[in-house]
Enzyme design. Structure first.
Site, PDB file in Angstrom:
ATOM      1  N   LYS A 107       0.473 -20.135  16.337  1.00 17.93           N
ATOM      2  CA  LYS A 107      -0.280 -19.290  15.412  1.00 17.93           C
ATOM      3  C   LYS A 107      -1.771 -19.494  15.674  1.00 17.93           C
ATOM      4  O   LYS A 107      -2.275 -20.615  15.587  1.00 17.93           O
ATOM      5  CB  LYS A 107       0.044 -19.632  13.962  1.00 17.93           C
ATOM      6  CG  LYS A 107      -0.707 -18.727  12.987  1.00 17.93           C
ATOM      7  CD  LYS A 107      -0.674 -19.248  11.570  1.00 17.93           C
ATOM      8  CE  LYS A 107      -1.687 -18.480  10.732  1.00 17.93           C
ATOM      9  NZ  LYS A 107      -1.900 -19.077   9.405  1.00 17.93           N
ATOM     10  N   GLY A 168      -5.718 -19.198   0.348  1.00 20.65           N
ATOM     11  CA  GLY A 168      -5.680 -20.100  -0.802  1.00 20.65           C
ATOM     12  C   GLY A 168      -6.122 -19.488  -2.110  1.00 20.65           C
ATOM     13  O   GLY A 168      -6.199 -20.183  -3.128  1.00 20.65           O
ATOM     14  N   ALA A 194      -1.691 -15.268   3.981  1.00 21.99           N
ATOM     15  CA  ALA A 194      -2.803 -15.654   3.098  1.00 21.99           C
ATOM     16  C   ALA A 194      -2.909 -14.728   1.899  1.00 21.99           C
ATOM     17  O   ALA A 194      -2.786 -13.507   2.009  1.00 21.99           O
ATOM     18  CB  ALA A 194      -4.143 -15.690   3.831  1.00 21.99           C
ATOM     19  N   ASN A 216       1.486 -20.906   1.952  1.00 18.54           N
ATOM     20  CA  ASN A 216       1.437 -22.357   1.799  1.00 18.54           C
ATOM     21  C   ASN A 216       1.031 -22.732   0.372  1.00 18.54           C
ATOM     22  O   ASN A 216       1.811 -23.294  -0.382  1.00 18.54           O
ATOM     23  CB  ASN A 216       0.471 -22.978   2.809  1.00 18.54           C
ATOM     24  CG  ASN A 216       0.452 -24.493   2.740  1.00 18.54           C
ATOM     25  OD1 ASN A 216       1.408 -25.150   3.139  1.00 18.54           O
ATOM     26  ND2 ASN A 216      -0.620 -25.067   2.204  1.00 18.54           N
ATOM     27  N   THR A 217      -0.198 -22.366  -0.004  1.00 14.20           N
ATOM     28  CA  THR A 217      -0.736 -22.790  -1.299  1.00 14.20           C
ATOM     29  C   THR A 217       0.103 -22.312  -2.470  1.00 14.20           C
ATOM     30  O   THR A 217       0.278 -23.030  -3.460  1.00 14.20           O
ATOM     31  CB  THR A 217      -2.183 -22.288  -1.447  1.00 14.20           C
ATOM     32  OG1 THR A 217      -2.943 -22.699  -0.308  1.00 14.20           O
ATOM     33  CG2 THR A 217      -2.834 -22.865  -2.696  1.00 14.20           C
TER      34      THR A 217
END
Length: 264
Positions: A107, A168, A194, A216-217
């Site tokens: 990535k 995030g 994202a 992720n977050t």
């Protein structure tokens, strides 16, 4: 076999010659420990995890390793260039990753500035061209711009990963129109990367026809990351089914569910 069962068993996607069933990719940052991270990955059903090469422990053999908790023989590791702000840094980072682990599916992200963490597309395209020539298979983080996505396809990307909102932020997809234009304008897999904050955001991305979602977050910072991972798994599957089913048309005015003609 009913439609849902068929989708769960047969609805796969491919990138760089590799086939996956799960359309959810999860990260490996911000968790309280590797054990929680591994539990969330299992709950999510993800078959790919992203790993920031520049944050991997390579100097302390006594410290716990991510590979002790998430088996790279069962889960595909996707090295990423998080924290790189130039094409040169990103290329060097991925060359090191290939030397260390033999990875070629990677990535790529080249950031423009620390405040917004938006991608620098000039540097990103330049890095994509170099990496593709060197035999890498770059999945590329990019702006939600259909022109940039096409340029990445021409440069040798194997997937485009437009942001839904700043990294995030948890704001959800801010530009559904441009994400849809990217889906329509490229032959590559399109994965929103994202900005996802909750399950409904992931469902929206899938309803637009995206191949998958990376996050992720949204999972790691949830009050219950494992439960949120389960929610994200369900929302990605629901959004995919809704896309395949084909939503009803939008109308400006009401349309009764029951005919009004012939009423007593």
């Amino acid at each position: 076999m009913n439609a849902q069962a068929r989708i769960e068993t047969e609805d796969s996607w491919s990138v760089a010659g590799r086939t996956f069933r799960s359309r959810l990719i999860v990260g490996t940052g911000k968790y309280k420990d590797f054990e929680q991270n591994a539990a969330a990955v299992e709950a999510s059903g993800a078959e790919i995890v992203t790993v920031a090469v520049r944050r991997v422990n390579i100097s302390d053999p006594k410290a716990p390793m991510l590979t002790d908790f998430i088996d790279p023989k069962k889960i595909t590791y996707l090295p990423n260039t998080a924290g790189c702000f130039t094409a040169e840094d990103a290329i060097r980072t991925l060359r090191l990753a290939r030397e260390a682990g033999g990875w070629d599916l990677v990535k790529l992200e080249v950031l423009g500035e620390a405040r917004t963490l938006y991608p620098n597309m000039v540097e990103t395209i330049r890095a994509t061209e170099v990496l593709a020539r060197e035999g890498f298979k770059p999945m590329v983080y990019c702006t939600d711009d259909p022109i940039a996505a096409k340029q990445l396809e021409d440069a040798g990307a194997v997937a485009v990963m437009p942001l839904g909102a700043p990294i995030g932020s948890g704001l959800g997809l801010q530009n559904r129109v441009t994400i849809r234009l990217i889906v329509e304008g490229t032959k590559l897999p399109v994965l929103v990367d994202a900005g996802v904050g909750t399950a409904s955001d992931a469902a929206v991305a899938m309803e637009l026809g995206c191949t998958g979602v990376l996050m992720n977050t949204a999972i790691a910072e949830a009050k219950d990351p494992v439960l949120m991972a389960r929610a994200m798994k369900a929302s990605v599957e629901a959004g995919r089914m809704a896309y395949l089913a084909g939503r009803m048309g939008r109308r400006m005015y009401a349309d009764p569910s029951s005919p009004l003609a012939g009423l007593i």
